[in-house]
Design a protein around this motif. Structure first.
Motif, short mmCIF file in Angstrom:
data_model
loop_
_atom_site.label_atom_id
_atom_site.label_comp_id
_atom_site.label_asym_id
_atom_site.label_seq_id
_atom_site.Cartn_x
_atom_site.Cartn_y
_atom_site.Cartn_z
N THR A 8 -2.81 -2.54 -4.56
CA THR A 8 -3.91 -3.23 -4.03
C THR A 8 -3.44 -4.45 -3.15
O THR A 8 -2.10 -4.69 -3.41
CB THR A 8 -4.96 -3.68 -4.92
N THR A 9 -4.05 -4.98 -2.43
CA THR A 9 -3.62 -6.04 -1.54
C THR A 9 -3.33 -7.26 -2.37
O THR A 9 -2.31 -7.94 -2.11
CB THR A 9 -4.69 -6.38 -0.59
N SER A 10 -3.90 -7.52 -3.62
CA SER A 10 -3.55 -8.60 -4.50
C SER A 10 -2.27 -8.45 -5.31
O SER A 10 -1.64 -9.32 -5.65
CB SER A 10 -4.75 -8.93 -5.41
N GLN A 112 -4.85 0.72 4.89
CA GLN A 112 -5.47 -0.01 3.87
C GLN A 112 -7.23 0.35 3.93
O GLN A 112 -7.53 0.44 5.02
CB GLN A 112 -5.36 -1.61 4.40
N GLY A 114 -10.30 -1.26 2.29
CA GLY A 114 -10.75 -2.34 1.38
C GLY A 114 -9.57 -3.14 1.02
O GLY A 114 -8.60 -3.55 1.68
N ASP A 115 -9.35 -3.28 -0.41
CA ASP A 115 -8.37 -3.70 -1.16
C ASP A 115 -7.29 -2.64 -1.39
O ASP A 115 -6.28 -3.06 -2.01
CB ASP A 115 -8.75 -4.48 -2.39
N ASP A 116 -7.51 -1.54 -1.34
CA ASP A 116 -6.43 -0.57 -1.78
C ASP A 116 -5.59 0.12 -0.47
O ASP A 116 -5.95 -0.18 0.67
CB ASP A 116 -7.19 0.95 -2.03
#
Length: 121
Positions: A8-10, A112, A114-116
């Motif tokens: 995920t982006t985080s 990408q 969303g956040d995935d």
């Protein structure tokens, strides 16, 4: 090829690589500027893992023999220049390369949603 979620982006920061996997293949993911990038965690010199290598300015360095690769393209920017971090003189570089020509590391386009973050692997 199958689209596979790798992070995920985080999970990904701009100052280090994240080691993950996709369909049994070890992958390194990083953020360079606003772009997420991924390469195989396997140096093309001897097939050794690069996850613990130095990462700066979008370039990952193989910790074993010093080969350097752009993480967004897989392009080789330096070929075999050290042995476990100890710089080698010219003749020793050729010996350590063992006759292998400079080679790019496999890279993957990161998508990408969303956040995935995903790659085709």
């Amino acid at each position: 090829m199958t689209k596979t979620k790798i992070a995920t982006t985080s999970d990904v920061s701009t100052d280090k690589v994240l080691k993950t996997s996709a369909n049994g293949q070890s992958v390194l993911v990083a953020k360079v500027g606003d772009q997420y990038c991924a390469v195989a965690n396997k140096c093309p010199h001897l097939g050794l893992p690069m996850a613990k290598g130095k990462f700066e300015n979008g370039v990952i360095t193989c910790p074993f023999h010093g080969s350097k690769f752009e993480i967004c393209t897989g392009k080789n920017v330096e070929w075999v220049d050290s042995f476990v971090g100890i710089p080698l003189p010219g003749a020793a570089k050729k010996m350590m390369a063992m006759g292998k020509a400079p080679t790019d590391v496999a890279n993957f386009a990161v998508t990408q949603d969303g956040d995935d973050l995903s790659i085709d692997a």
